[in-house]
Design a protein around this motif. Structure first.
Motif, PDB file in Angstrom:
ATOM      1  N   THR A   3      -7.135   6.050   9.836  1.00  0.00           N
ATOM      2  CA  THR A   3      -9.055   6.154  10.283  1.00  0.00           C
ATOM      3  C   THR A   3      -9.137   6.720   8.807  1.00  0.00           C
ATOM      4  O   THR A   3      -8.909   7.894   8.233  1.00  0.00           O
ATOM      5  CB  THR A   3      -9.159   7.367  11.677  1.00  0.00           C
ATOM      6  N   TYR A  20      -9.214  -4.437  21.961  1.00  0.00           N
ATOM      7  CA  TYR A  20      -8.002  -4.736  20.679  1.00  0.00           C
ATOM      8  C   TYR A  20      -7.391  -3.531  20.800  1.00  0.00           C
ATOM      9  O   TYR A  20      -8.253  -2.449  21.862  1.00  0.00           O
ATOM     10  CB  TYR A  20      -8.764  -4.625  19.155  1.00  0.00           C
ATOM     11  N   TYR A  22      -6.867   0.573  19.173  1.00  0.00           N
ATOM     12  CA  TYR A  22      -6.651   1.458  17.761  1.00  0.00           C
ATOM     13  C   TYR A  22      -6.420   2.658  18.628  1.00  0.00           C
ATOM     14  O   TYR A  22      -6.408   2.644  19.838  1.00  0.00           O
ATOM     15  CB  TYR A  22      -8.224   1.082  17.605  1.00  0.00           C
ATOM     16  N   SER A  25      -9.230   5.023  19.919  1.00  0.00           N
ATOM     17  CA  SER A  25     -10.189   4.571  20.336  1.00  0.00           C
ATOM     18  C   SER A  25     -10.862   5.164  21.441  1.00  0.00           C
ATOM     19  O   SER A  25      -9.452   6.134  22.199  1.00  0.00           O
ATOM     20  CB  SER A  25     -10.049   3.428  20.110  1.00  0.00           C
ATOM     21  N   TYR A  35     -17.785  -3.937  20.580  1.00  0.00           N
ATOM     22  CA  TYR A  35     -16.552  -2.413  19.630  1.00  0.00           C
ATOM     23  C   TYR A  35     -17.779  -1.682  18.659  1.00  0.00           C
ATOM     24  O   TYR A  35     -19.026  -2.484  18.565  1.00  0.00           O
ATOM     25  CB  TYR A  35     -15.509  -2.955  18.780  1.00  0.00           C
ATOM     26  N   ARG A 128      -8.704  -8.297  15.244  1.00  0.00           N
ATOM     27  CA  ARG A 128      -8.748  -7.824  15.133  1.00  0.00           C
ATOM     28  C   ARG A 128      -9.022  -6.135  13.801  1.00  0.00           C
ATOM     29  O   ARG A 128      -9.508  -5.056  14.200  1.00  0.00           O
ATOM     30  CB  ARG A 128      -7.237  -6.838  15.685  1.00  0.00           C
ATOM     31  N   TYR A 132     -11.961  -3.537  13.178  1.00  0.00           N
ATOM     32  CA  TYR A 132     -12.001  -2.612  12.327  1.00  0.00           C
ATOM     33  C   TYR A 132     -12.343  -2.142  11.462  1.00  0.00           C
ATOM     34  O   TYR A 132     -13.137  -1.133  10.989  1.00  0.00           O
ATOM     35  CB  TYR A 132      -9.793  -1.835  12.709  1.00  0.00           C
ATOM     36  N   GLU A 136     -15.727   0.551  10.301  1.00  0.00           N
ATOM     37  CA  GLU A 136     -14.748   1.654   9.801  1.00  0.00           C
ATOM     38  C   GLU A 136     -15.766   2.135   8.469  1.00  0.00           C
ATOM     39  O   GLU A 136     -16.075   2.785   7.618  1.00  0.00           O
ATOM     40  CB  GLU A 136     -13.279   1.187   8.713  1.00  0.00           C
TER      41      GLU A 136
END
Length: 148
Positions: A3, A20, A22, A25, A35, A128, A132, A136
């Motif tokens: 992360t 998904y 993570y 999360s 998300y 997925r 992310y 990010e």
């Protein structure tokens, strides 16, 4: 997946049917999308779609899905990530009466009309990872305006 820092936590909408997973999360009710990032739920969102779900949303669920895309247009960044590549998406699911060309044209039209990005990710694992990375990068760039 690492992360960006300890403050970055992915929020997965409570209505998400096949979420998904993570490392950092949590589940939560999102105003739009599937998300987001904790603390930024009204600024960034990603809507996930399987191919069959996308066709259903563009066909009989069209009005509801367009309202969702319109809500996403108010965000600083929003995207629809589809778990298929474009070539696969152009082969309609057996149940769908929607023509693939019409489905793609609708996605392109709404992307332009509402400013919501559409990505054909190729597969569930790639979707997925892309979801992310979108979150990010939003986290990183909102904290570092010069983009470094």
């Amino acid at each position: 997946m690492g992360t960006p820092d300890e403050g970055f936590v992915v929020v997965v909408d409570t209505r998400e049917q096949k979420p998904y997973r993570y490392g950092r999360s949590l589940r939560g009710a999102l105003p739009a999308g599937d998300y987001s990032i904790r603390g930024l739920e009204s600024r960034v969102a990603v809507e996930r779609k399987e191919k069959a779900d996308a066709y259903g949303s563009l066909g009989r669920g069209r009005a509801r899905f367009e309202r969702e895309v319109a809500r996403l247009s108010a965000y600083d960044y929003a995207a629809v990530v589809i778990e298929a590549d474009l070539a696969d998406f152009l082969e309609a699911p057996a149940f769908s009466g929607m023509r693939p060309r019409a489905a793609v044209n609708t996605l392109v039209s709404w992307s332009v009309k509402y400013g919501v990005h559409v990505f054909f990710a190729g597969s569930r694992p790639l979707a997925r990872a892309l979801t992310y990375r979108i979150l990010e990068k939003f986290w990183k760039h909102r904290r570092e305006p010069d983009g470094s």
